[in-house]
Design a protein around this motif. Sequence first.
Motif, PDB file in Angstrom:
ATOM      1  N   ALA A  92       0.830  -1.209   0.000  1.00 11.89           N
ATOM      2  CA  ALA A  92       0.000   0.000   0.000  1.00 11.89           C
ATOM      3  C   ALA A  92       0.862   1.256   0.000  1.00 11.89           C
ATOM      4  N   VAL A  93       1.957   1.249   0.779  1.00 12.75           N
ATOM      5  CA  VAL A  93       2.859   2.411   0.833  1.00 12.75           C
ATOM      6  C   VAL A  93       3.518   2.635  -0.529  1.00 12.75           C
ATOM      7  N   ILE A  94       4.011   1.544  -1.137  1.00 14.02           N
ATOM      8  CA  ILE A  94       4.653   1.659  -2.462  1.00 14.02           C
ATOM      9  C   ILE A  94       3.635   2.132  -3.501  1.00 14.02           C
ATOM     10  N   PHE A  95       2.383   1.638  -3.390  1.00 12.70           N
ATOM     11  CA  PHE A  95       1.325   2.042  -4.329  1.00 12.70           C
ATOM     12  C   PHE A  95       1.068   3.547  -4.243  1.00 12.70           C
ATOM     13  N   LEU A  96       0.961   4.056  -3.009  1.00 13.57           N
ATOM     14  CA  LEU A  96       0.733   5.499  -2.832  1.00 13.57           C
ATOM     15  C   LEU A  96       1.923   6.297  -3.359  1.00 13.57           C
ATOM     16  N   LEU A  97       3.147   5.780  -3.137  1.00 12.51           N
ATOM     17  CA  LEU A  97       4.348   6.436  -3.649  1.00 12.51           C
ATOM     18  C   LEU A  97       4.335   6.446  -5.177  1.00 12.51           C
ATOM     19  N   ALA A  98       3.861   5.340  -5.782  1.00 11.79           N
ATOM     20  CA  ALA A  98       3.792   5.248  -7.241  1.00 11.79           C
ATOM     21  C   ALA A  98       2.833   6.287  -7.811  1.00 11.79           C
ATOM     22  N   HIS A 107       7.601   8.496 -16.175  1.00 11.90           N
ATOM     23  CA  HIS A 107       6.619   7.419 -16.190  1.00 11.90           C
ATOM     24  C   HIS A 107       7.218   6.049 -15.868  1.00 11.90           C
ATOM     25  N   PRO A 108       8.391   5.660 -16.439  1.00 10.81           N
ATOM     26  CA  PRO A 108       8.948   4.320 -16.164  1.00 10.81           C
ATOM     27  C   PRO A 108       9.185   4.048 -14.679  1.00 10.81           C
ATOM     28  N   VAL A 109       9.534   5.091 -13.915  1.00 10.07           N
ATOM     29  CA  VAL A 109       9.768   4.893 -12.479  1.00 10.07           C
ATOM     30  C   VAL A 109       8.477   4.468 -11.777  1.00 10.07           C
ATOM     31  N   SER A 110       7.372   5.146 -12.120  1.00  9.65           N
ATOM     32  CA  SER A 110       6.086   4.810 -11.494  1.00  9.65           C
ATOM     33  C   SER A 110       5.649   3.395 -11.880  1.00  9.65           C
ATOM     34  N   ALA A 112       7.580   0.862 -12.498  1.00  7.99           N
ATOM     35  CA  ALA A 112       8.378  -0.059 -11.680  1.00  7.99           C
ATOM     36  C   ALA A 112       7.811  -0.157 -10.266  1.00  7.99           C
ATOM     37  N   LEU A 113       7.377   0.988  -9.725  1.00  6.67           N
ATOM     38  CA  LEU A 113       6.799   0.987  -8.380  1.00  6.67           C
ATOM     39  C   LEU A 113       5.470   0.230  -8.352  1.00  6.67           C
ATOM     40  N   TYR A 114       4.627   0.460  -9.395  1.00  8.27           N
ATOM     41  CA  TYR A 114       3.341  -0.260  -9.475  1.00  8.27           C
ATOM     42  C   TYR A 114       3.573  -1.774  -9.525  1.00  8.27           C
ATOM     43  N   LEU A 115       4.514  -2.182 -10.357  1.00  7.97           N
ATOM     44  CA  LEU A 115       4.803  -3.612 -10.491  1.00  7.97           C
ATOM     45  C   LEU A 115       5.344  -4.190  -9.180  1.00  7.97           C
ATOM     46  N   SER A 116       6.180  -3.415  -8.485  1.00  7.07           N
ATOM     47  CA  SER A 116       6.717  -3.875  -7.192  1.00  7.07           C
ATOM     48  C   SER A 116       5.599  -4.069  -6.169  1.00  7.07           C
ATOM     49  N   ALA A 117       4.691  -3.080  -6.112  1.00  7.90           N
ATOM     50  CA  ALA A 117       3.575  -3.172  -5.159  1.00  7.90           C
ATOM     51  C   ALA A 117       2.692  -4.375  -5.471  1.00  7.90           C
ATOM     52  N   ALA A 118       2.407  -4.593  -6.772  1.00  9.78           N
ATOM     53  CA  ALA A 118       1.566  -5.727  -7.186  1.00  9.78           C
ATOM     54  C   ALA A 118       2.252  -7.052  -6.863  1.00  9.78           C
ATOM     55  N   ALA A 119       3.570  -7.112  -7.105  1.00 13.51           N
ATOM     56  CA  ALA A 119       4.309  -8.358  -6.868  1.00 13.51           C
ATOM     57  C   ALA A 119       4.362  -8.704  -5.385  1.00 13.51           C
ATOM     58  N   ILE A 120       4.598  -7.697  -4.539  1.00 14.18           N
ATOM     59  CA  ILE A 120       4.706  -7.950  -3.097  1.00 14.18           C
ATOM     60  C   ILE A 120       3.383  -8.457  -2.523  1.00 14.18           C
ATOM     61  N   SER A 121       2.278  -7.863  -2.950  1.00 19.26           N
ATOM     62  CA  SER A 121       0.978  -8.243  -2.379  1.00 19.26           C
ATOM     63  C   SER A 121       0.384  -9.489  -3.026  1.00 19.26           C
ATOM     64  N   GLU A 156      -2.935  -0.354 -17.848  1.00 21.11           N
ATOM     65  CA  GLU A 156      -3.713   0.022 -16.659  1.00 21.11           C
ATOM     66  C   GLU A 156      -2.914  -0.346 -15.403  1.00 21.11           C
ATOM     67  N   TRP A 157      -1.779   0.367 -15.222  1.00 25.37           N
ATOM     68  CA  TRP A 157      -0.876   0.046 -14.119  1.00 25.37           C
ATOM     69  C   TRP A 157      -1.504   0.317 -12.753  1.00 25.37           C
ATOM     70  N   LYS A 158      -2.122   1.479 -12.628  1.00 25.62           N
ATOM     71  CA  LYS A 158      -2.692   1.862 -11.335  1.00 25.62           C
ATOM     72  C   LYS A 158      -3.822   0.911 -10.930  1.00 25.62           C
ATOM     73  N   GLU A 159      -4.772   0.669 -11.836  1.00 31.61           N
ATOM     74  CA  GLU A 159      -5.912  -0.181 -11.505  1.00 31.61           C
ATOM     75  C   GLU A 159      -5.490  -1.633 -11.319  1.00 31.61           C
ATOM     76  N   GLY A 160      -4.538  -2.100 -12.144  1.00 29.24           N
ATOM     77  CA  GLY A 160      -4.054  -3.469 -11.998  1.00 29.24           C
ATOM     78  C   GLY A 160      -3.413  -3.693 -10.637  1.00 29.24           C
ATOM     79  N   THR A 161      -2.606  -2.717 -10.198  1.00 27.27           N
ATOM     80  CA  THR A 161      -1.957  -2.828  -8.881  1.00 27.27           C
ATOM     81  C   THR A 161      -2.987  -2.782  -7.757  1.00 27.27           C
ATOM     82  N   LEU A 162      -3.981  -1.891  -7.904  1.00 24.50           N
ATOM     83  CA  LEU A 162      -5.041  -1.804  -6.893  1.00 24.50           C
ATOM     84  C   LEU A 162      -5.788  -3.135  -6.780  1.00 24.50           C
TER      85      LEU A 162
END
Length: 695
Positions: A92-98, A107-110, A112-121, A156-162
Amino acid sequence: MKEYKLQGLSCSNCAREMEEEINKLDHGEGSRILYNSSKMELADGVDLGRVEKILHADGAAIQKDDHDHGAHGHDHSHTSSSRMKLLLGISAVIFLLAIFVDSVIDHPVSIALYLSAAAISGYPTFIKGAKNLFRLKFNIDTLMTIALIGAFSIGEWKEGTLVAILFGVNELLEGMGMEKARRSMEELLKVAPKEAILLKDGEERVVPIASLKVGDIVLVKSGQKIPSDGIVESGKSSVNESAITGEAMPVEKQPGEAVFGGSINNEGVLKVSIQKEYHDSSLAKILHLVEEAQETKTPTEQFINKFAKYYTPLIMIIAVLVIVIPPLFLNGEWGAWFYQGLAVLIVGCPCALILSSPIAIVSGIARNAKNGILVKGGVFLEQLGKIDTIAFDKTGTLTKGEPHVEQVKIYDDRFFTIAGSIEKSSSHPIAKAVMERLAEEDLTFIEPDEINTITGQGVSAILNGRTYKVGNENSISFVLSDEMNGEIQRLKREGYTLVIVSDEEQVLGLFGITDEIREESHDIIERLHAAGIKRTVMLTGDHDRTAEKVASKVGLTDYYASLLPDEKVAKVKELTRTGRVAMVGDGINDAPALATADLGIAMGKGTDSAIETADLVLMQDHLGKLPTAIKIAKRVNRIIKINITLALGLKLIALLLTIPGLLTLWIAILSDMGATILVTLISLTVMLGEKKQVS
């Protein structure tokens, strides 16, 4: 079969699939994974290493150090959920940071953060889902994996991670809900004592209860649990039997009286002679039956599980149709409808539907067990909630099953003294009833000069040189007046057994003996009617007048008298043609009728026959808890219906949003998570509710 305690078992559908895989192993046939109690029964000869791989692939594992129903201090389920909470918190913290990075930096940095948040959860889900895809196995994990790959493929990085994070939250809540129900059940299992103080050769030795043999003498000090069923050899104390009977009030015990294993000695010291080895004790049988009861599937659960098996492939077909039909035939955009199809996949997760029944069932069984009501399975709990007719045996159920003096007619001052002088030495139940009544008077009895039993009549005795008789009508050797004869016939018509005291010339008095109606019977029948029971019927072998009197006093709707055991069975069959019938008896002579009814209910304060005969056992020696059990069962059935409606209703609403193209990934996951949360919370309310009723 070997039994293992499991950890990380949070998905009933996954448990079923793991069981199917274990059954395919060499010698694996018959192995079972018991989701409700989080246990595994493994057939002999199965490769344990391969079993552990199957479990590990679904995030489950064997608890290596659990041998006593969770009595040790290390809580694996708590550790697992804490780890999951930590991972979700980091995600959740990484998602908010993304989201923040997405608005201000490259854009590429965000991404990477979205993918990290999705992978961890969601990495356990992705790994299982990817394996399932290669094996063409379609379940919840497969659906989520396809949906997430699809979401990321269209940007759809944001929605996919959510979706990944919320699905993790969903699984956490699902596991926590089931674990709460399991813990409630495990609290019951902790009542089993572990050790006993054995007295041997004048010495005290602490031994495991499993080592106790019939005839052993154990010492039970104040505050300690009685290790197994036995007889008090010496000492007096009050004993808390709530673990067996659900009764809060302590029971006084003295030498010669029976005690149950698992009950607690409140004060003093008792020496108890063991009458049953622990595995044969009432408590051991109760705990075993309660554990078994968790795993019996109700017709509703069986239907849901069968439905869920075809539901997931059906959802995948619908998702494909949503993706393909609008662009091909309705000029829709491929990208937009591909997105809608991914959302349909997420809506299709059957988590809430599968959870709609087991948490409520386990909670209902556990709550009844804490109240001293042993339901032998979810199917019987469901059946109890549908009962509309209850048939009762009379003796020992609505009545106390003991003779009781209800009418007294005195014609001579010598009546009480003569009756007591003759009956005081008799062990006959009717004589005991007479003496209990005479104990209310201040009397001095005479020692008989001679006393004789006359078959078919009663007792004849000589007191102070005169002959007296205590017995039935046949004991009278003189002609009765019309008035006296009329009084005797009236009492007989009213259902009384008569004890007539006479000398050689006249009747001194009459005792009208009856089976005493339990004080609570009328109130219980009223409460049963208030709980939704339409017909309360008494089936008895007694004659009509006695049956009519009892039925009238307790408020029954119907009664049938002068029935032989086979006629009781025929009457129960007749009643089942017009309603759902429960039969209540003592578990011994009513066994045929109990077996014939839709639901057999035995009462008997822990006797073997009561535990083994019926579908539901009232561990008290009265019916006081039966209305509460019915209310709990009806509540469970009502909650299951609400849960199914919510689970399917929320999904249907979400699916209908695809028609105008309004369904989004986050709405889809929220509809699934919302249904799961509601179903879990509603099911756990079964553990709340009314306070215990003590009758």
